[in-house]
Enzyme design. Structure first.
Site, PDB file in Angstrom:
ATOM      1  CB  SER A 126       6.658   9.965   2.972  1.00  0.00           C
ATOM      2  OG  SER A 126       6.745  10.986   5.112  1.00  0.00           O
ATOM      3  CE1 TYR A 150       6.516   5.120   2.053  1.00  0.00           C
ATOM      4  CE2 TYR A 150       5.894   6.021   4.706  1.00  0.00           C
ATOM      5  CZ  TYR A 150       5.844   5.626   3.384  1.00  0.00           C
ATOM      6  OH  TYR A 150       5.396   7.076   3.004  1.00  0.00           O
ATOM      7  CE  LYS A 154       7.381   7.117  -0.858  1.00  0.00           C
ATOM      8  NZ  LYS A 154       7.346   7.610  -1.989  1.00  0.00           N
TER       9      LYS A 154
HETATM   10  P1  NAD Z   1      -2.378   5.700  -1.599  1.00  0.00           P
HETATM   11  O1  NAD Z   1      -1.226   3.728  -1.053  1.00  0.00           O
HETATM   12  O2  NAD Z   1      -4.086   5.757  -1.721  1.00  0.00           O
HETATM   13  O3  NAD Z   1      -1.763   5.136  -3.492  1.00  0.00           O
HETATM   14  C1  NAD Z   1      -0.758   4.894  -3.895  1.00  0.00           C
HETATM   15  C2  NAD Z   1      -1.007   4.190  -5.193  1.00  0.00           C
HETATM   16  O4  NAD Z   1      -0.391   3.702  -5.925  1.00  0.00           O
HETATM   17  C3  NAD Z   1      -2.137   3.288  -5.488  1.00  0.00           C
HETATM   18  O5  NAD Z   1      -3.739   3.460  -5.771  1.00  0.00           O
HETATM   19  C4  NAD Z   1      -1.817   1.938  -5.845  1.00  0.00           C
HETATM   20  O6  NAD Z   1      -2.612   0.996  -6.542  1.00  0.00           O
HETATM   21  C5  NAD Z   1      -0.406   2.344  -6.313  1.00  0.00           C
HETATM   22  N1  NAD Z   1       0.147   1.816  -6.315  1.00  0.00           N
HETATM   23  C6  NAD Z   1       1.244   1.024  -5.325  1.00  0.00           C
HETATM   24  N2  NAD Z   1       2.363  -0.127  -6.164  1.00  0.00           N
HETATM   25  C7  NAD Z   1       2.309   0.601  -7.819  1.00  0.00           C
HETATM   26  C8  NAD Z   1       3.332   0.035  -8.548  1.00  0.00           C
HETATM   27  N3  NAD Z   1       4.096  -0.916  -8.029  1.00  0.00           N
HETATM   28  N4  NAD Z   1       2.313   0.186  -9.887  1.00  0.00           N
HETATM   29  C9  NAD Z   1       1.890   0.834  -9.767  1.00  0.00           C
HETATM   30  N5  NAD Z   1       1.003   1.721  -9.190  1.00  0.00           N
HETATM   31  C10 NAD Z   1       1.510   0.739  -8.098  1.00  0.00           C
HETATM   32  O7  NAD Z   1      -1.012   5.694  -0.554  1.00  0.00           O
HETATM   33  P2  NAD Z   1      -1.446   7.714  -0.996  1.00  0.00           P
HETATM   34  O8  NAD Z   1      -1.552   7.376   0.634  1.00  0.00           O
HETATM   35  O9  NAD Z   1      -1.752   8.233  -1.569  1.00  0.00           O
HETATM   36  O10 NAD Z   1       0.413   7.510  -1.117  1.00  0.00           O
HETATM   37  C11 NAD Z   1       0.374   8.112  -2.287  1.00  0.00           C
HETATM   38  C12 NAD Z   1       2.055   8.553  -2.900  1.00  0.00           C
HETATM   39  O11 NAD Z   1       2.465   8.886  -1.238  1.00  0.00           O
HETATM   40  C13 NAD Z   1       3.434   7.357  -1.635  1.00  0.00           C
HETATM   41  O12 NAD Z   1       4.522   6.935  -2.563  1.00  0.00           O
HETATM   42  C14 NAD Z   1       3.745   7.296  -0.293  1.00  0.00           C
HETATM   43  O13 NAD Z   1       4.479   6.843   0.533  1.00  0.00           O
HETATM   44  C15 NAD Z   1       3.739   8.583   0.088  1.00  0.00           C
HETATM   45  N6  NAD Z   1       3.314   9.497   1.290  1.00  0.00           N
HETATM   46  C16 NAD Z   1       2.235   9.020   1.353  1.00  0.00           C
HETATM   47  C17 NAD Z   1       1.233   9.356   2.826  1.00  0.00           C
HETATM   48  C18 NAD Z   1       0.802   8.983   3.328  1.00  0.00           C
HETATM   49  O14 NAD Z   1      -0.035   9.697   4.805  1.00  0.00           O
HETATM   50  N7  NAD Z   1      -0.411   8.829   3.022  1.00  0.00           N
HETATM   51  C19 NAD Z   1       2.586  10.230   4.019  1.00  0.00           C
HETATM   52  C20 NAD Z   1       3.971  10.865   2.953  1.00  0.00           C
HETATM   53  C21 NAD Z   1       4.439  10.259   2.172  1.00  0.00           C
HETATM   54  C1  UD1 Z   2       2.069   7.352  10.050  1.00  0.00           C
HETATM   55  C2  UD1 Z   2       3.434   7.021   9.495  1.00  0.00           C
HETATM   56  C3  UD1 Z   2       4.570   7.522   8.778  1.00  0.00           C
HETATM   57  C4  UD1 Z   2       2.815   8.131   8.058  1.00  0.00           C
HETATM   58  C5  UD1 Z   2       1.502   8.748   8.427  1.00  0.00           C
HETATM   59  C6  UD1 Z   2       0.701   9.539   7.008  1.00  0.00           C
HETATM   60  C7  UD1 Z   2       3.870   5.365  11.798  1.00  0.00           C
HETATM   61  C8  UD1 Z   2       5.472   5.427  12.666  1.00  0.00           C
HETATM   62  N1  UD1 Z   2       4.284   6.509  11.008  1.00  0.00           N
HETATM   63  O1  UD1 Z   2       2.612   8.751  11.019  1.00  0.00           O
HETATM   64  O2  UD1 Z   2       5.248   7.036   8.216  1.00  0.00           O
HETATM   65  O3  UD1 Z   2       3.436   9.249   6.941  1.00  0.00           O
HETATM   66  O4  UD1 Z   2       1.623   7.617   9.343  1.00  0.00           O
HETATM   67  O5  UD1 Z   2      -0.109   9.601   7.565  1.00  0.00           O
HETATM   68  O6  UD1 Z   2       3.176   4.292  11.553  1.00  0.00           O
HETATM   69  N2  UD1 Z   2      -3.377   7.546  16.833  1.00  0.00           N
HETATM   70  C9  UD1 Z   2      -3.989   7.388  18.183  1.00  0.00           C
HETATM   71  N3  UD1 Z   2      -4.579   6.801  18.145  1.00  0.00           N
HETATM   72  C10 UD1 Z   2      -5.296   5.037  16.968  1.00  0.00           C
HETATM   73  C11 UD1 Z   2      -4.596   5.735  15.602  1.00  0.00           C
HETATM   74  C12 UD1 Z   2      -3.351   7.020  15.947  1.00  0.00           C
HETATM   75  O7  UD1 Z   2      -3.672   7.969  19.182  1.00  0.00           O
HETATM   76  O8  UD1 Z   2      -5.632   4.534  16.338  1.00  0.00           O
HETATM   77  C13 UD1 Z   2      -2.305   8.893  17.363  1.00  0.00           C
HETATM   78  C14 UD1 Z   2      -0.293   8.563  17.113  1.00  0.00           C
HETATM   79  O9  UD1 Z   2      -0.529   7.844  18.392  1.00  0.00           O
HETATM   80  C15 UD1 Z   2       0.036  10.034  16.729  1.00  0.00           C
HETATM   81  C16 UD1 Z   2      -1.121  10.542  15.784  1.00  0.00           C
HETATM   82  O10 UD1 Z   2      -2.624   9.445  15.754  1.00  0.00           O
HETATM   83  O11 UD1 Z   2      -0.270  10.569  17.535  1.00  0.00           O
HETATM   84  C17 UD1 Z   2      -1.184  10.367  14.492  1.00  0.00           C
HETATM   85  O12 UD1 Z   2      -1.176   8.772  13.931  1.00  0.00           O
HETATM   86  P1  UD1 Z   2      -0.746   8.482  12.228  1.00  0.00           P
HETATM   87  O13 UD1 Z   2      -2.326   8.843  12.171  1.00  0.00           O
HETATM   88  O14 UD1 Z   2      -0.867   7.482  12.673  1.00  0.00           O
HETATM   89  O15 UD1 Z   2       0.276   9.354  12.302  1.00  0.00           O
HETATM   90  P2  UD1 Z   2       1.619   9.183  12.189  1.00  0.00           P
HETATM   91  O16 UD1 Z   2       2.036   8.201  13.323  1.00  0.00           O
HETATM   92  O17 UD1 Z   2       1.781   9.930  12.186  1.00  0.00           O
END
Ligand code: NAD
Ligand code: UD1
Length: 356
Positions: A126, A150, A154
């Site tokens: 991330s 978190y 990572k």
């Molecule tokens: P998500 O929670 O929708 O998907 C994660 C999946 O992993 C889920 O289906 C959950 O059931 C499964 N899981 C969790 N723990 C597990 C375990 N111990 N064994 C087997 N399955 C397990 O999240 P996502 O948004 O799809 O994110 C996927 C990956 O990408 C994560 O590693 C997350 O940290 C990373 N990531 C996500 C974002 C984001 O904003 N969505 C941003 C950066 C990185």
């Molecule tokens: C958050 C996580 C980041 C993760 C990312 C996934 C934190 C500190 N960081 O980032 O680890 O990878 O989500 O997408 O939680 N905002 C509003 N109102 C809301 C929600 C958000 O104004 O109700 C604003 C926030 O202040 C920010 C922007 O929208 O400026 C995006 O927020 P968000 O979607 O939560 O993502 P990040 O903060 O970038």
């Protein structure tokens, strides 16, 4: 030749979209998920999109015995490791749970890969590993100063994979640092299903648009950004999914360790997103300007040039598509996978699905 890719966390938001992209590229996804943050019904939805049911195993990535069995019973060519926990606030409250799932889970997975002779791994990292960035666009070489358990989990996995690759240079490891994934598959059949009140901007906007939430709190309007609100690099989840396919293709037979940003390279403010979302939904979004959210950074976006150069990958979908696809998913599935407008459930508060 069809190649099997083990997709841990393949039932989740990004993983499910990656399964669609893998199948479209001729790969066989094999999902491993314990459904702790997803719904088993995603498998049926994937079958509808892909045209056949993806193979899946229900279980925990920390379960060494299960993983050993999975690698023994399937001819696996590569692994994409999405399984993990991702809520920043939750990680502050439950750090051991985060380190156990994210770090120990990867240790178990990598050890079983090694035992099975599978050496191609794409890891979900991330942009949160950068912490407060010194500049934007952020290049991969920027310092990493993650600010939450978190983010640190990572970053620890990234360091562990670097050590693994140093000791075993025949591994192919690609670390992907995502910026802000949003949107949904264009079918409206799969998407993000937050549990409880969403923390992130796009799912919150979706719930305001359906009437489930009254109004959006804009977290800070006095940042040193063009309109005072926070700026982020939103990237369509299907673009991300295609980035994973490009990574698997690149890794095939080419040992190495690569760390790549996946983002658009373009920053949008909260107001930009609200305005575009209003256009996509055709309705005004109630909002209130509130205080800054603790821990938030004013602005950051990624430099995706390296992913373009090395993988030939570039995000193709813009903010309008991100908003339209998020909204289509939300509107057709007001209660997530438990509902589907016009099919299983007719939700009284929302018009029955008309095409966007
Ligand atoms: P998500 O929670 O929708 O998907 C994660 C999946 O992993 C889920 O289906 C959950 O059931 C499964 N899981 C969790 N723990 C597990 C375990 N111990 N064994 C087997 N399955 C397990 O999240 P996502 O948004 O799809 O994110 C996927 C990956 O990408 C994560 O590693 C997350 O940290 C990373 N990531 C996500 C974002 C984001 O904003 N969505 C941003 C950066 C990185
Ligand atoms: C958050 C996580 C980041 C993760 C990312 C996934 C934190 C500190 N960081 O980032 O680890 O990878 O989500 O997408 O939680 N905002 C509003 N109102 C809301 C929600 C958000 O104004 O109700 C604003 C926030 O202040 C920010 C922007 O929208 O400026 C995006 O927020 P968000 O979607 O939560 O993502 P990040 O903060 O970038």
């Amino acid at each position: 030749m069809t190649r099997t890719v083990l997709v841990t966390g393949g039932a989740g938001f990004i993983g499910s979209h990656a399964c669609v992209a893998l199948a479209a590229a001729g790969y066989e996804p094999l999902i491993l998920d314990n459904f702790c943050n997803s719904d088993v019904r995603v498998i049926e939805r994937l079958s509808e999109i892909i045209g056949k049911a993806p193979a899946f195993v229900e279980g925990d990535v920390r379960d060494k015995v299960l993983l050993h069995k999975v690698f023994r019973e399937h001819e696996i060519d590569a692994v994409i490791h999405f399984a993990g926990l991702k809520a920043v606030g939750d990680s502050v409250a439950h750090p051991l749970h985060y380190y156990d799932t994210n770090v120990s889970g990867t240790v178990v997975l990598a050890a079983e890969m090694q035992r099975a002779g599978v050496k191609t791994l794409v890891f979900s990292s991330s942009a949160t590993v950068y912490g407060e960035p010194e500049c934007s666009p952020i290049p991969e070489g920027a310092d990493c100063r993650p600010e939450s358990p978190y983010g640190r989990s990572k970053h620890m996995v990234e360091q562990m994979l670097t050590d693994l690759h140093r000791s075993q240079p025949d591994w192919n490891v690609i670390v992907l640092r995502y910026f802000n994934p949003v949107g949904a598959h264009e079918s409206g059949l799969i998407g993000e299903q937050p549990r409880g009140k969403p923390n992130n901007l796009m799912p919150y906007l979706c719930q305001v648009a359906t009437g489930e939430r009254q109004s959006l709190q804009v977290h800070g309007s006095d940042y040193a950004t063009p309109d005072g609100t926070g700026v982020r690099d939103y990237v369509h989840v299907m673009d991300l999914a295609e980035g994973h396919v490009a990574a698997v293709k690149h890794a095939g037979g080419r040992p190495g360790l690569l760390t790549l940003n996946l983002g658009t390279g373009q920053g949008y403010s909260v107001m930009d997103v609200i305005n575009e979302f209003e256009r996509a939904t055709g309705q005004p979004i109630a909002r209130q300007l509130g205080p800054r959210r603790p821990g938030d950074v004013a602005a950051y976006w990624g430099d995706p040039a390296r992913a373009h150069k090395l993988l030939g990958w570039k995000a193709r979908r813009g903010l309008a598509e991100m908003c339209a696809d998020s909204w289509r998913w939300q509107r057709r599935n007001p209660a997530g996978y438990a509902s589907r407008l016009g099919v299983e459930v007719a939700h009284s508060g929302i018009e029955l699905a008309q095409e966007l």
